[in-house]
Design a protein around this motif. Structure first.
Motif, PDB file in Angstrom:
ATOM      1  N   CYS A  39     -12.905   8.287   9.253  1.00 34.07           N
ATOM      2  CA  CYS A  39     -11.463   8.535   9.378  1.00 34.07           C
ATOM      3  C   CYS A  39     -11.159   9.641  10.381  1.00 34.07           C
ATOM      4  O   CYS A  39     -10.157   9.572  11.098  1.00 34.07           O
ATOM      5  N   GLU A  40     -12.029  10.637  10.459  1.00 35.72           N
ATOM      6  CA  GLU A  40     -11.808  11.680  11.467  1.00 35.72           C
ATOM      7  C   GLU A  40     -11.979  11.103  12.874  1.00 35.72           C
ATOM      8  O   GLU A  40     -11.223  11.434  13.795  1.00 35.72           O
ATOM      9  N   PHE A  41     -12.963  10.235  13.031  1.00 35.14           N
ATOM     10  CA  PHE A  41     -13.148   9.573  14.331  1.00 35.14           C
ATOM     11  C   PHE A  41     -11.949   8.696  14.657  1.00 35.14           C
ATOM     12  O   PHE A  41     -11.452   8.703  15.795  1.00 35.14           O
ATOM     13  N   MET A  42     -11.470   7.939  13.690  1.00 32.87           N
ATOM     14  CA  MET A  42     -10.338   7.046  13.909  1.00 32.87           C
ATOM     15  C   MET A  42      -9.069   7.819  14.245  1.00 32.87           C
ATOM     16  O   MET A  42      -8.232   7.351  15.020  1.00 32.87           O
ATOM     17  N   HIS A  43      -8.909   8.997  13.659  1.00 37.68           N
ATOM     18  CA  HIS A  43      -7.766   9.853  14.000  1.00 37.68           C
ATOM     19  C   HIS A  43      -7.786  10.176  15.492  1.00 37.68           C
ATOM     20  O   HIS A  43      -6.767  10.060  16.187  1.00 37.68           O
ATOM     21  N   PHE A 102      -2.949   0.921  11.626  1.00 34.09           N
ATOM     22  CA  PHE A 102      -3.756   0.758  12.833  1.00 34.09           C
ATOM     23  C   PHE A 102      -3.730  -0.697  13.305  1.00 34.09           C
ATOM     24  O   PHE A 102      -3.553  -0.967  14.503  1.00 34.09           O
ATOM     25  N   ARG A 103      -3.895  -1.639  12.362  1.00 34.29           N
ATOM     26  CA  ARG A 103      -3.891  -3.064  12.721  1.00 34.29           C
ATOM     27  C   ARG A 103      -2.532  -3.518  13.253  1.00 34.29           C
ATOM     28  O   ARG A 103      -2.444  -4.471  14.025  1.00 34.29           O
ATOM     29  N   LEU A 104      -1.487  -2.798  12.862  1.00 28.30           N
ATOM     30  CA  LEU A 104      -0.138  -3.118  13.343  1.00 28.30           C
ATOM     31  C   LEU A 104       0.189  -2.350  14.624  1.00 28.30           C
ATOM     32  O   LEU A 104       1.338  -2.360  15.084  1.00 28.30           O
ATOM     33  N   ASN A 105      -0.825  -1.699  15.195  1.00 25.72           N
ATOM     34  CA  ASN A 105      -0.685  -0.950  16.453  1.00 25.72           C
ATOM     35  C   ASN A 105       0.275   0.236  16.354  1.00 25.72           C
ATOM     36  O   ASN A 105       0.790   0.703  17.369  1.00 25.72           O
ATOM     37  N   ASP A 106       0.512   0.703  15.139  1.00 26.03           N
ATOM     38  CA  ASP A 106       1.302   1.923  14.972  1.00 26.03           C
ATOM     39  C   ASP A 106       0.312   3.080  14.925  1.00 26.03           C
ATOM     40  O   ASP A 106      -0.035   3.603  13.859  1.00 26.03           O
ATOM     41  N   PHE A 107      -0.136   3.496  16.113  1.00 24.51           N
ATOM     42  CA  PHE A 107      -1.222   4.462  16.191  1.00 24.51           C
ATOM     43  C   PHE A 107      -0.794   5.871  15.791  1.00 24.51           C
ATOM     44  O   PHE A 107      -1.632   6.683  15.387  1.00 24.51           O
ATOM     45  N   ILE A 108       0.501   6.163  15.899  1.00 25.43           N
ATOM     46  CA  ILE A 108       0.987   7.483  15.484  1.00 25.43           C
ATOM     47  C   ILE A 108       0.855   7.631  13.965  1.00 25.43           C
ATOM     48  O   ILE A 108       0.319   8.621  13.465  1.00 25.43           O
ATOM     49  N   MET A 109       1.355   6.617  13.242  1.00 24.31           N
ATOM     50  CA  MET A 109       1.255   6.654  11.782  1.00 24.31           C
ATOM     51  C   MET A 109      -0.197   6.537  11.328  1.00 24.31           C
ATOM     52  O   MET A 109      -0.626   7.208  10.386  1.00 24.31           O
ATOM     53  N   ALA A 110      -0.948   5.693  11.992  1.00 29.39           N
ATOM     54  CA  ALA A 110      -2.365   5.533  11.636  1.00 29.39           C
ATOM     55  C   ALA A 110      -3.108   6.851  11.812  1.00 29.39           C
ATOM     56  O   ALA A 110      -3.879   7.267  10.929  1.00 29.39           O
ATOM     57  N   ALA A 111      -2.867   7.542  12.937  1.00 25.51           N
ATOM     58  CA  ALA A 111      -3.514   8.828  13.187  1.00 25.51           C
ATOM     59  C   ALA A 111      -3.156   9.828  12.094  1.00 25.51           C
ATOM     60  O   ALA A 111      -4.014  10.583  11.611  1.00 25.51           O
ATOM     61  N   PHE A 112      -1.889   9.827  11.690  1.00 22.98           N
ATOM     62  CA  PHE A 112      -1.418  10.746  10.652  1.00 22.98           C
ATOM     63  C   PHE A 112      -2.159  10.512   9.337  1.00 22.98           C
ATOM     64  O   PHE A 112      -2.635  11.457   8.698  1.00 22.98           O
ATOM     65  N   TYR A 113      -2.297   9.253   8.935  1.00 25.87           N
ATOM     66  CA  TYR A 113      -2.933   8.960   7.649  1.00 25.87           C
ATOM     67  C   TYR A 113      -4.454   9.053   7.713  1.00 25.87           C
ATOM     68  O   TYR A 113      -5.091   9.413   6.717  1.00 25.87           O
ATOM     69  N   PHE A 142       0.833  -1.205   0.000  1.00 24.40           N
ATOM     70  CA  PHE A 142       0.000   0.000   0.000  1.00 24.40           C
ATOM     71  C   PHE A 142       0.870   1.259   0.000  1.00 24.40           C
ATOM     72  O   PHE A 142       0.549   2.240  -0.671  1.00 24.40           O
ATOM     73  N   GLU A 143       1.971   1.203   0.724  1.00 31.48           N
ATOM     74  CA  GLU A 143       2.858   2.374   0.791  1.00 31.48           C
ATOM     75  C   GLU A 143       3.405   2.736  -0.591  1.00 31.48           C
ATOM     76  O   GLU A 143       3.458   3.915  -0.959  1.00 31.48           O
ATOM     77  N   SER A 144       3.776   1.715  -1.355  1.00 34.73           N
ATOM     78  CA  SER A 144       4.322   1.967  -2.691  1.00 34.73           C
ATOM     79  C   SER A 144       3.251   2.480  -3.653  1.00 34.73           C
ATOM     80  O   SER A 144       3.554   3.137  -4.649  1.00 34.73           O
ATOM     81  N   LEU A 145       1.996   2.185  -3.327  1.00 31.28           N
ATOM     82  CA  LEU A 145       0.901   2.600  -4.203  1.00 31.28           C
ATOM     83  C   LEU A 145       0.387   4.013  -3.906  1.00 31.28           C
ATOM     84  O   LEU A 145      -0.380   4.575  -4.688  1.00 31.28           O
ATOM     85  N   LEU A 146       0.818   4.577  -2.784  1.00 32.26           N
ATOM     86  CA  LEU A 146       0.359   5.913  -2.421  1.00 32.26           C
ATOM     87  C   LEU A 146       0.703   6.943  -3.500  1.00 32.26           C
ATOM     88  O   LEU A 146      -0.121   7.790  -3.849  1.00 32.26           O
ATOM     89  N   THR A 147       1.933   6.857  -3.997  1.00 27.78           N
ATOM     90  CA  THR A 147       2.349   7.803  -5.042  1.00 27.78           C
ATOM     91  C   THR A 147       1.826   7.400  -6.416  1.00 27.78           C
ATOM     92  O   THR A 147       1.512   8.254  -7.240  1.00 27.78           O
ATOM     93  N   VAL A 148       1.713   6.092  -6.634  1.00 24.77           N
ATOM     94  CA  VAL A 148       1.256   5.594  -7.944  1.00 24.77           C
ATOM     95  C   VAL A 148      -0.156   6.081  -8.254  1.00 24.77           C
ATOM     96  O   VAL A 148      -0.447   6.500  -9.381  1.00 24.77           O
ATOM     97  N   TYR A 156      -4.216   1.931   3.812  1.00 25.34           N
ATOM     98  CA  TYR A 156      -2.897   2.153   4.408  1.00 25.34           C
ATOM     99  C   TYR A 156      -3.034   2.639   5.852  1.00 25.34           C
ATOM    100  O   TYR A 156      -2.298   2.188   6.744  1.00 25.34           O
ATOM    101  N   ALA A 157      -3.980   3.528   6.100  1.00 21.66           N
ATOM    102  CA  ALA A 157      -4.226   4.008   7.465  1.00 21.66           C
ATOM    103  C   ALA A 157      -4.637   2.854   8.369  1.00 21.66           C
ATOM    104  O   ALA A 157      -4.109   2.687   9.485  1.00 21.66           O
TER     105      ALA A 157
END
Length: 286
Positions: free
Chosen positions: A125-129, A97-108, A72-78, A92-93
């Motif tokens: 997505c605003e709620f999830m942020h 989130f599923r990987l418990n990286d809540f900082i990156m998930a919040a950002f996306y 998904f990361e490689s497809l963001l620019t594509v 991607y967000a």
């Protein structure tokens, strides 16, 4: 009658057909993931964006988030600027989130609803942020910057979507974080008392009670104001004792008015009586 029997037979055939389709789809996904297991690097290097996207979605649906993430990361620019950009961002967000990286998930999640504010998933997505901010919120005794940011995010969500079905849930998280902030504030104020900085304790505890008038710690804090004020008064220079003993008396009168059946009532009464006597002696002496 013949028509009814024919209809029942047709229903059974159609039901069986749907089961075959479902089985076929599941089997294809399983086969795809299994066959790609050894060729994962080939998928990553592939220039076929559609195939890579389908693989990423399949991995995501199979809970293979570590494999889905870089795809998904490689497809963001594509897919930037295309109709599919929304879907890639969304997946991607959630993969973060599923990987418990809540900082990156919040950002996306934040990027999603700011970039696509009028899409059906913007509210989610605003709620999830905000929710990711809540999950990042530490224990009460640690720095609460993330908690304050999450509170602001939930309040913004409520303001943006006042009729959302998620309002009740948002308010529940707000209450939980406010409770954490209350406890931290109280423990800091109480620490001044414990470490015998009585004047600082009096000021901090008074401010605490003003900030959280309905807190579960309010009764204890109000009693500690009396005790801190008393200790501060009796250790003061003679010409300041009178005013500071009066502060103890005032704090006590306010306390019994608010908590007439308090468990601290006897202790508070003792401090009050002592303050009245000491103040009386001061005036007699003068």
């Amino acid at each position: 009658m013949i028509f009814f029997v024919a209809l029942q037979v047709l229903k059974k055939v159609m039901h069986g057909f749907r089961n075959i389709i479902h089985f076929t789809v599941v089997a294809c996904v399983i086969f795809f993931l299994t066959s790609c297991g050894g060729d994962y690097k080939k998928i990553q290097k592939s220039t076929n964006s559609e195939a890579k996207y389908n693989a990423a979605v399949a991995y995501y649906n199979a809970a293979e988030y570590l494999k889905a993430l870089p795809l998904f990361e490689s497809l963001l620019t594509v897919y930037r600027g295309t109709d599919k950009e929304q879907d890639v961002y969304y997946y991607y967000a959630y993969t973060n989130f599923r990987l418990n990286d809540f900082i990156m998930a919040a950002f996306y999640f934040s990027n999603y609803y700011h970039t696509f504010p009028h899409t059906p998933k913007a509210e989610e997505c605003e709620f999830m942020h905000a929710y990711c901010g809540y999950l990042n919120s530490p224990q009460y005794n640690l720095d609460q910057t993330d908690s304050k940011k999450a509170l602001e995010a939930f309040q913004t969500f409520i303001d943006d979507y006042p009729n959302s079905t998620r309002i009740k849930e948002a308010n529940r998280y707000i209450d939980m974080m406010n409770s954490k902030l209350e406890k931290k504030y109280f423990e800091i104020s109480k620490l001044y008392y414990t470490t015998e900085f009585y004047h600082a304790a009096t000021v901090s505890l008074t401010n605490y009670v003003k900030s959280y008038p309905s807190s579960r710690y309010d009764e204890e804090a109000s009693f500690l104001i009396i005790e801190s004020a008393y200790e501060y008064a009796i250790n003061s220079v003679e010409n300041r004792k009178g005013d500071r003993l009066q502060a103890v008396i005032d704090a006590y009168l306010k306390f019994i008015d608010t908590y007439p059946k308090s468990e601290y009532l006897k202790q508070a009464q003792s401090l009050y009586d002592s303050s009245v006597k000491l103040k009386s002696k001061l005036y007699t002496k003068n």
